[in-house]
Each structure stands twice: as C-alpha cells, then as structure tokens.
Design an enzyme around this catalytic site. Structure first.
Site, short mmCIF file in Angstrom:
data_model
loop_
_atom_site.label_atom_id
_atom_site.label_comp_id
_atom_site.label_asym_id
_atom_site.label_seq_id
_atom_site.Cartn_x
_atom_site.Cartn_y
_atom_site.Cartn_z
N CYS A 38 0.83 -1.21 0.00
CA CYS A 38 0.00 0.00 0.00
C CYS A 38 0.86 1.26 0.00
CB CYS A 38 -0.95 0.00 1.20
SG CYS A 38 -0.09 0.04 2.78
N CYS A 108 -2.69 -2.88 8.56
CA CYS A 108 -2.36 -1.55 9.09
C CYS A 108 -1.93 -1.66 10.55
CB CYS A 108 -3.54 -0.60 8.97
SG CYS A 108 -4.43 -0.74 7.40
FE1 FES Z 1 -1.67 0.20 4.25
FE2 FES Z 1 -3.48 0.95 5.93
S1 FES Z 1 -3.76 0.60 3.83
S2 FES Z 1 -1.38 0.71 6.30
#
Ligand code: FES
Length: 155
Positions: A38, A108
């Site tokens: 991400c 996360c």
């Molecule tokens: Fe990657 Fe939340 S989407 S840390």
C-alpha cells in the site's frame, strides 16, 4: 472478536484526534517501517528511561486512516510500560483496544506492531542490550528524502 466490517467509534476517534502525533528529539529509539503493497509508512519514536520504562511515545504516519488510528493507539498502549511489556503490544492488542478493524485493514495494525519493534530494536542497538524475544525489524525502510518531504520537513 467477531468480524468487523466497519470502523468502530474508537477507530474513528483515534483517526480524527490522533494522540501523540509528532516526534521526540534525541529519542531513545526510532523505528520506521513501511508496507510495500500500500506504500504506507509509519515512524515511531520512543523515550525510554534508565529503568527501561517507556516514558513517551510519538509517531508520524503517512498512511491510511486505520494506520493513523493504530499508530495512535499503539503509542497510548506502550506509554508507561517496560520495554519487555511494550514488546508484547501486538497488532492484536492494538486492534482489540480499538474494538476491531475490518479484515482488509488488519495489515495496518501490523505496521504499528512492527514500528514499535523497530523502535525497540533501535533502542537496543544504541545501548548494546538484548531484549528477549525481539527480532530485527522486517519491514524497516531507509530514511528517505521522500518521507521528510511528505511530512513537510526539511524544506
Ligand atoms: Fe496500508 Fe493501511 S492501507 S497501512
């Protein structure tokens, strides 16, 4: 814990009013971790006293709302703990304290756990000590110019 599909009140609260945002000058330990998928980045600063107690914890996160909420909760959870206790603040503990996270957001909270570990690792390295059960950070990232630019620093 039953499966959570939406954000809890606590997640929304820690996202909207994150605790302990910022940095600590001359921190005892600093850890920066990132998730390659991400692209989110989390940095954790710990101030640890001579009795191995975490006196203060701060964070800077360039990431999603759940990453901010988990960083915030993680700093709250490690404050006042010994380094050994802080090491036991897992992503599960952070999630539980936040009343859960949707499954797609579990990574996360993992970032928050890794950031704590990376900061503790830095502390251990600086002081030449071993913290039992602590492994070298897995997602440690280089301090990049990019991070500072994102944080609006160093300009
Ligand atoms: Fe990657 Fe939340 S989407 S840390």
């Amino acid at each position: 814990m039953s499966q959570v599909t939406e954000y809890s009140e606590k997640v929304l609260d820690h996202f909207s009013n994150p605790r302990n945002v910022g940095q600590i000058e001359n921190a005892s330990g600093v850890g920066t971790v990132g998730n390659a998928k991400c692209g989110d980045i989390m940095r954790m600063y710990l101030d640890i006293d001579e009795n191995n107690i975490v006196r203060d914890a701060r964070f800077k996160t360039f990431g999603c709302g759940a990453a901010i909420a988990t960083s915030s909760m993680a700093t709250e959870l490690v404050k006042g703990k010994t380094v050994e206790e802080a090491l036991k603040v897992t992503n599960k503990a952070v999630m539980e304290a936040l009343d859960g996270l949707p499954p797609v957001k579990i990574h996360c909270s993992l970032l928050a756990e890794e950031a704590i570990h990376a900061a503790l690792w830095d502390y251990a390295q600086k002081n030449g000590i071993m913290i039992e059960g602590l492994k070298p950070p897995v997602n440690d990232i280089e301090e990049t110019e990019e991070f500072y630019t994102m944080q609006g620093e160093g300009k």
